[in-house]
Scaffold this active site. Structure first.
Site, PDB file in Angstrom:
ATOM      1  N   CYS A 116      52.960  72.799  32.737  1.00 35.18           N
ATOM      2  CA  CYS A 116      54.195  71.961  32.293  1.00 35.18           C
ATOM      3  C   CYS A 116      54.801  71.238  33.178  1.00 35.18           C
ATOM      4  CB  CYS A 116      55.104  72.991  31.570  1.00 35.18           C
ATOM      5  SG  CYS A 116      54.340  73.921  30.142  1.00 35.18           S
ATOM      6  N   HIS A 256      62.322  70.295  31.214  1.00 37.13           N
ATOM      7  CA  HIS A 256      60.979  70.797  30.268  1.00 37.13           C
ATOM      8  C   HIS A 256      61.892  71.301  28.876  1.00 37.13           C
ATOM      9  CE1 HIS A 256      57.474  71.855  29.145  1.00 37.13           C
ATOM     10  NE2 HIS A 256      57.574  73.043  29.473  1.00 37.13           N
ATOM     11  N   ASN A 286      57.354  72.860  22.518  1.00 34.18           N
ATOM     12  CA  ASN A 286      57.089  72.626  23.969  1.00 34.18           C
ATOM     13  C   ASN A 286      55.701  71.933  24.076  1.00 34.18           C
ATOM     14  OD1 ASN A 286      56.102  72.994  26.682  1.00 34.18           O
ATOM     15  ND2 ASN A 286      56.308  75.193  26.548  1.00 34.18           N
TER      16      ASN A 286
HETATM   17  N1  ACO Z   1      58.417  85.639  14.890  1.00 32.66           N
HETATM   18  C1  ACO Z   1      59.027  86.986  14.919  1.00 32.66           C
HETATM   19  N2  ACO Z   1      59.000  87.914  15.623  1.00 32.66           N
HETATM   20  C2  ACO Z   1      58.279  87.467  16.872  1.00 32.66           C
HETATM   21  C3  ACO Z   1      57.767  85.898  17.188  1.00 32.66           C
HETATM   22  C4  ACO Z   1      57.929  85.030  15.990  1.00 32.66           C
HETATM   23  N3  ACO Z   1      57.439  83.914  16.043  1.00 32.66           N
HETATM   24  N4  ACO Z   1      57.211  86.042  18.483  1.00 32.66           N
HETATM   25  C5  ACO Z   1      57.319  87.230  18.931  1.00 32.66           C
HETATM   26  N5  ACO Z   1      57.953  87.845  18.078  1.00 32.66           N
HETATM   27  C6  ACO Z   1      58.255  89.230  18.222  1.00 32.66           C
HETATM   28  C7  ACO Z   1      57.567  90.078  19.175  1.00 32.66           C
HETATM   29  O1  ACO Z   1      56.440  90.496  18.619  1.00 32.66           O
HETATM   30  C8  ACO Z   1      58.288  91.109  19.948  1.00 32.66           C
HETATM   31  O2  ACO Z   1      58.468  92.103  19.019  1.00 32.66           O
HETATM   32  P1  ACO Z   1      58.352  93.668  19.465  1.00 32.66           P
HETATM   33  O3  ACO Z   1      59.618  93.688  20.209  1.00 32.66           O
HETATM   34  O4  ACO Z   1      58.506  94.537  17.827  1.00 32.66           O
HETATM   35  O5  ACO Z   1      57.252  93.870  20.252  1.00 32.66           O
HETATM   36  C9  ACO Z   1      59.724  90.348  19.697  1.00 32.66           C
HETATM   37  O6  ACO Z   1      59.624  89.442  19.103  1.00 32.66           O
HETATM   38  C10 ACO Z   1      59.871  89.896  21.487  1.00 32.66           C
HETATM   39  O7  ACO Z   1      61.136  89.627  21.077  1.00 32.66           O
HETATM   40  P2  ACO Z   1      62.049  89.318  22.534  1.00 32.66           P
HETATM   41  O8  ACO Z   1      61.339  90.017  23.881  1.00 32.66           O
HETATM   42  O9  ACO Z   1      63.448  89.381  22.358  1.00 32.66           O
HETATM   43  O10 ACO Z   1      61.717  87.597  22.511  1.00 32.66           O
HETATM   44  P3  ACO Z   1      62.349  86.806  23.582  1.00 32.66           P
HETATM   45  O11 ACO Z   1      63.581  86.668  23.608  1.00 32.66           O
HETATM   46  O12 ACO Z   1      61.720  86.834  24.883  1.00 32.66           O
HETATM   47  O13 ACO Z   1      61.682  85.362  23.148  1.00 32.66           O
HETATM   48  C11 ACO Z   1      60.084  83.801  23.739  1.00 32.66           C
HETATM   49  C12 ACO Z   1      60.284  85.357  23.102  1.00 32.66           C
HETATM   50  C13 ACO Z   1      60.621  82.795  22.824  1.00 32.66           C
HETATM   51  C14 ACO Z   1      58.487  83.667  23.719  1.00 32.66           C
HETATM   52  C15 ACO Z   1      60.645  83.850  25.006  1.00 32.66           C
HETATM   53  O14 ACO Z   1      60.319  84.956  25.767  1.00 32.66           O
HETATM   54  C16 ACO Z   1      60.339  82.539  25.930  1.00 32.66           C
HETATM   55  O15 ACO Z   1      60.742  81.556  25.474  1.00 32.66           O
HETATM   56  N6  ACO Z   1      59.489  82.500  27.020  1.00 32.66           N
HETATM   57  C17 ACO Z   1      59.167  81.705  27.610  1.00 32.66           C
HETATM   58  C18 ACO Z   1      58.047  80.728  27.099  1.00 32.66           C
HETATM   59  C19 ACO Z   1      57.620  79.529  28.061  1.00 32.66           C
HETATM   60  O16 ACO Z   1      58.580  78.966  28.228  1.00 32.66           O
HETATM   61  N7  ACO Z   1      56.351  79.208  28.162  1.00 32.66           N
HETATM   62  C20 ACO Z   1      56.220  77.940  28.930  1.00 32.66           C
HETATM   63  C21 ACO Z   1      54.534  78.045  28.540  1.00 32.66           C
HETATM   64  S1  ACO Z   1      54.313  76.365  28.618  1.00 32.66           S
HETATM   65  C22 ACO Z   1      52.923  76.061  29.475  1.00 32.66           C
HETATM   66  O17 ACO Z   1      52.772  76.205  30.699  1.00 32.66           O
HETATM   67  C23 ACO Z   1      51.493  75.867  28.830  1.00 32.66           C
END
Ligand code: ACO
Length: 331
Positions: A116, A256, A286
């Site tokens: 990214c 980003h 994203n």
């Molecule tokens: N719908 C419902 N529940 C979900 C979903 C969904 N789409 N996705 C994950 N969950 C659940 C998980 O299974 C987990 O459940 P569990 O606790 O029972 O195991 C729980 O939600 C996770 O909750 P949190 O840890 O509170 O989630 P968080 O607040 O961390 O949000 C997220 C998750 C949105 C992925 C966040 O961590 C994030 O934005 N991370 C950064 C991602 C990012 O920027 N990536 C860049 C990649 S780009 C590249 O380089 C290609």
């Protein structure tokens, strides 16, 4: 070596596919909810490329839009850099396909991969060639077809990403304008946090890699989140300081577009009001390397960015990588 030249962005363009996938559509595919996606990420819908389109097609349309908004023709381009993690194929490069498609017969062309952060890495590379006088006009494109690499059964990732492309043209600008600071960084110790493992030389495509679903994006979301909050805020701040400016001098922030909570951390660190930050992740999700150039093009076309404005661009991504720059807008 003679005098160094000041480089800056003189034109922008972008393209996103027409097909929209809403959070409600995703509710029918995986165990998720519009409420979870909006509160945790800020994303409401994303664009998905039609089956017959690949990354070079999106990049070509963005490139043509950038050329149209400039006084240049394709033959004036000296170099094309495409930042992408989703090239059409391993080789030839997506940049060579774009070069062919737009008829930029005088341009060198190559791809650059910094996830990214790739678009901002591309700006930094391109600006060196202009600074030294080696080249005059360079196109930098961020383009992604992430929908092809997302496991549509994995709710942890499929809700986050979208397809699109943004392009800019860099040229010489008046002294005092253009790039005032540029920061690039990487930490390979975090390499395993965001991966697409199969299809390379370590794990070539095989029945096993397909059975283990290794051709899809895998992400440790919470670790990436913690890194991103820290790095986006600190790099935005450093880009302003390195430009010899203070937070008060910043007119617009283009971050980003991964998660609204990560963007908020950067906005608060720069003490900016909400209307000085461009956000389109609600509409596009994203788009990795394409997020910043698409946001930049939209902001320019909406008149949010004007000559003399100090603009901060900041991003982070897999690798891990990060990058930021401050630009005094020249056109
Ligand atoms: N719908 C419902 N529940 C979900 C979903 C969904 N789409 N996705 C994950 N969950 C659940 C998980 O299974 C987990 O459940 P569990 O606790 O029972 O195991 C729980 O939600 C996770 O909750 P949190 O840890 O509170 O989630 P968080 O607040 O961390 O949000 C997220 C998750 C949105 C992925 C966040 O961590 C994030 O934005 N991370 C950064 C991602 C990012 O920027 N990536 C860049 C990649 S780009 C590249 O380089 C290609």
């Amino acid at each position: 070596m003679g005098k160094l030249h000041q480089s800056g962005i003189i034109a922008t363009g972008s393209y996103v596919p027409d097909k929209v996938i809403t959070n409600q559509d995703l509710e029918k595919i995986v165990d998720t909810s519009d409420e979870w996606i909006v509160t945790r990420t800020g994303i409401r819908e994303r664009r998905i490329a039609e089956a017959d389109m690949a990354t070079s097609d999106l990049a070509t349309k963005a490139a043509q839009a950038a050329l149209e908004s400039s006084n240049l023709i394709a033959k004036d381009l000296d170099m094309i850099i495409v930042a992408t993690v989703t090239p059409d194929m391993n080789f030839p490069s997506t940049a060579c396909l774009v070069q062919r498609n737009i008829g930029a017969v005088n341009a060198a062309a190559f791809d650059l991969e910094a996830a990214c952060s790739g678009f901002l890495y591309g700006l930094a590379v391109a600006s060196q060639f202009i600074a030294t006088g080696v080249y005059r006009n360079i196109m930098v494109i961020g383009a992604e077809c992430l929908s092809r690499f997302v496991n549509w059964q994995d709710r942890n990732t499929c809700v986050l990403f979208g397809d699109g492309a943004g392009a800019v043209i860099l040229s010489r600008v008046e002294d005092g304008y253009g790039f005032l600071s540029q920061i690039l960084g990487a930490d390979g110790n975090g390499a395993s946090l965001l991966t697409l493992e199969a299809g390379g030389s370590r794990k070539p495509a095989s029945v096993e890699t397909i059975e283990k679903q290794m051709h899809y994006i895998h992400m440790d979301g919470s670790e990436v989140f913690k890194f991103a909050v820290r790095i986006m805020a600190s790099m935005a701040e450093a880009a302003v300081k390195n430009a010899g400016l203070t937070e008060k001098d910043v007119d617009y922030l283009i971050p980003h577009q991964a998660n609204i909570r990560i963007i908020e951390a950067a906005r608060k660190r720069l003490d900016l009001p909400e209307d000085k930050v461009y956000i389109n992740l609600d509409r596009y999700g994203n788009m990795s390397a394409a997020s910043i150039p698409v946001a930049l093009d939209e902001a320019v076309r909406l008149g949010r960015i004007k000559k003399n404005d100090n603009i901060v661009l900041v991003g982070f991504g897999g690798g891990l990588t990060w990058a930021a720059c401050t630009i005094k807008w020249a056109v």
